[in-house]
Design an enzyme around this catalytic site. Structure first.
Site, short mmCIF file in Angstrom:
data_model
loop_
_atom_site.label_atom_id
_atom_site.label_comp_id
_atom_site.label_asym_id
_atom_site.label_seq_id
_atom_site.Cartn_x
_atom_site.Cartn_y
_atom_site.Cartn_z
N LYS B 79 0.84 -1.20 0.00
CA LYS B 79 0.00 0.00 0.00
C LYS B 79 0.87 1.25 0.00
O LYS B 79 1.87 1.31 0.72
CB LYS B 79 -0.91 -0.02 1.23
CG LYS B 79 -1.94 1.10 1.28
CD LYS B 79 -2.83 0.96 2.51
CE LYS B 79 -3.92 2.02 2.54
NZ LYS B 79 -4.76 1.91 3.76
N SER B 154 -9.72 1.80 2.88
CA SER B 154 -8.86 2.53 1.98
C SER B 154 -7.81 1.67 1.28
O SER B 154 -7.23 2.12 0.29
CB SER B 154 -8.14 3.63 2.77
OG SER B 154 -7.23 3.06 3.69
N SER B 178 -9.85 -0.34 7.18
CA SER B 178 -9.25 -0.18 5.85
C SER B 178 -8.51 -1.39 5.29
O SER B 178 -8.14 -1.40 4.12
CB SER B 178 -8.30 1.02 5.86
OG SER B 178 -9.03 2.20 5.72
#
Lengths: 97, 486
Positions: B79, B154, B178
């Site tokens: 990420k 996210s 997330s």
């Protein structure tokens, strides 16, 4: 009654160092008002006898030996600077003439 | 053989036995990325040359029959909120678009030492603020199961990359759901560790008392393998717990006989999708079939979690994001009169709408006259939410809930109503406020073919038990073997 006024939004934006357009101020006031309205449900709870939680793990001060260790090289630390001069970060004028 | 379809443990075993070359593995994943990335849009940055370079080194070691590190040649996606030395780390924000960290996050140092390779950095909601990855400043990541739906967020890029077989596994971060929510939306295994289990050093901060890094993987065994590598105390993060890290993989015994599974009645909420509800009920029956015992438990303050979260998380975010001032790194406006003007314009041009909204809410909640009514109040309710879990775990070993009240939704569906977007995290947020670990696994599909997530929540630092339960469930069901058609 409105939870937050446009004037308060302007004040908070200044505190947050955030420039907002007129349209953003308008939208932000309405959206924050609705979010704060929802958040009001916390008032249903009596928390007068409750201690606040700032962290879920026991926090202790951590000490270490004051020993010299390798750290970031000056050139690496400056490599991402938007503007620099020699070994310094350069910023726009701070004090008016 | 289609190597990109394999799990981390399958690839690891093949590479360790010398049956497949790490270079071939990486090349197979790069071909797969070339085929499907245009549709899925999971990555902000790809690092193929770096990955092939390390793979070659391991291939040579293989040829010399040297001992390889445990995850040698296993390709992962990271990420874009985790600092990677020499590789752009943008947080999907204009303000960090050109930021290249001069150091590695601790999790990256640990993955590198274990021999894992990075294929690239994945898309996310800007600064991890969002539940759909639509708040990225750069691109829209699509759900591999239905390209018209969001992947969740996210960590949407990481979840989509795993589900689409563009990597063997991935890392994400979880502040209010997330990792778990996109994991559920994309039908994979996704784990948020206990607060303090994994070092946050080098994780770009959103809400420091809630953030955790964790794995997203094709099955529970892979999640256990990745967690083992990244977990443990780190002198560079004083909030990382000095707690021994068990061998999570060895703990996957399949045996959950007599284990007490807590079912909280508060998690039957209006607005719950009936297909999700029925899938969760079936999953609970599967666990009972494996010998687990159902216990009714109460989490009475669940209804206050979202409100509490949006004060605590935004207050911490408004403070953490003060560092983006256009001085030492990141974007700076080209037009400014003086220093304060430079700050104001830099932040206006650099941040997207959701980030601005949260900075505003957090600044307001911390400001003079409102601190007690909002921020302090939220910290007190956080205590009540935490006590709920302590009480519930006196009666059960794990708590089982849906990961989210609905499956993946369509693009744009919740973008105009921040509150509706926030409420999609209602089942995951409490876990962050209480600091407890949670894992999402696929527990079936809706009629329209979207995955449904089952969440297993555990006691603090007891990832071992939630992994064992999730793994036992996975072994008893076919869902984790399904793959989207792309």
């Amino acid at each position: 009654m409105a939870k937050i006024t446009r004037k308060e939004v302007e004040h908070v934006a200044r505190l947050a160092r955030l420039e907002l357009t007129e349209e953003e101020k308008e939208r932000m006031t309405a959206q924050l008002d609705s979010i704060l309205g929802y958040i009001d449900k916390l008032d249903e709870l009596d928390t007068s006898q409750v201690e606040p939680t700032t962290t879920v793990i026991p926090m202790v001060s951590v000490m270490r030996e004051d020993a010299v260790r390798p750290s970031l090289k000056q050139e690496d630390a400056l490599a991402n600077a938007p503007d620099r001069q020699d070994a310094f970060f350069r910023v726009p004028r701070i004090i008016e003439d | 053989m289609e190597l990109h379809r394999l799990t981390i443990h399958e690839l690891r075993d093949l590479i360790q036995k010398g049956e497949v070359s790490p270079v071939r593995v990486v090349q197979d994943f790069l071909i797969r990325i070339g085929q499907v990335e245009e549709q899925v849009q999971a990555f902000n940055t790809l690092t193929p040359r770096m990955a092939v370079g390390f793979a070659k080194k391991f291939e040579e070691m293989q040829a010399r029959r040297e001992k390889l590190p445990p995850l040698a040649g296993v390709p992962l996606a990271i990420k874009d909120v985790i600092c990677t030395k020499g590789v752009a780390t943008t947080c999907s924000s204009r303000i960090l678009e050109n930021y290249v960290p001069p150091y590695n996050a601790t999790v990256m140092a640990r993955l590198n030492a274990a021999g894992a390779l990075m294929l690239g950095k994945t898309n996310m909601d800007e600064f991890a603020m969002g539940s759909s990855t639509e708040n990225s400043a750069f691109k829209k990541t699509r759900n591999p199961w239905n390209l018209g739906c969001v992947p969740g967020g996210s960590s949407g890029g990481s979840a989509a990359a795993v589900a689409a077989d563009m990597c063997a596994g991935a890392l994400g971060s979880d502040t209010g759901g997330s990792i778990r929510q996109p994991g559920g939306f994309c039908g994979i295994a996704a784990l948020k560790p206990t607060y303090g289990r994994v070092s946050r050093y080098g994780l770009v901060a959103f809400a420091s008392s809630l953030d955790q890094i964790g794995p997203l993987a094709k099955d529970v065994r892979d999640a256990a393998i990745l967690l083992k590598v990244i977990a443990g105390h780190d002198p560079l993060d004083s909030t990382s717990g000095n707690v021994p890290v068990p061998n999570y993989e060895a703990g996957l015994t399949g045996d959950i006989k007599g284990l007490r599974v807590g079912i909280p009645s508060e998690y039957s909420i209006p607005g719950m999708d009936p297909e999700v509800e029925s899938a969760i009920h079936k999953a609970i029956r599967v666990l009972e079939g494996l010998g687990a015992v159902q216990e009714n438990v109460a989490l009475p303050h669940t209804d206050y979690a979202v409100a509490t979260y949006y004060l605590v998380a935004t207050a911490e975010a408004s403070s953490n994001l003060e560092r983006y001032d256009g001085v030492k790194y990141g974007y700076r406006t080209p037009r400014s009169e003086h220093l304060i003007d430079m700050y104001m314009k830099t932040r206006r041009e650099g941040f997207g709408p959701e980030v601005k909204r949260r900075i505003m809410l957090g600044t307001y909640a911390l400001s003079a006259g409102y601190y007690d009514a909002y921020y302090l109040k939220a910290l007190k309710v956080r205590t009540l939410i935490r006590q709920d879990f302590t009480e519930a775990f006196k009666r059960c070993d794990v708590i089982v809930t849906p990961t989210s009240p609905t499956p993946a939704f369509k693009f744009g569906e919740k973008m105009d109503d921040p509150l509706q977007m926030y409420l999609s995290d209602i089942f995951t947020i409490s876990g962050n406020l209480a600091g407890v670990p949670g894992i999402s696994v696929n527990c079936g599909f809706t009629k329209s073919g979207l995955p449904i997530g089952l969440q297993v929540i555990g006691k603090p630092f007891d990832e071992e038990t939630i992994l064992r339960v999730a793994h036992a469930y996975e072994q008893a069901t076919p869902w984790h073997r399904e793959r989207p058609r792309l």
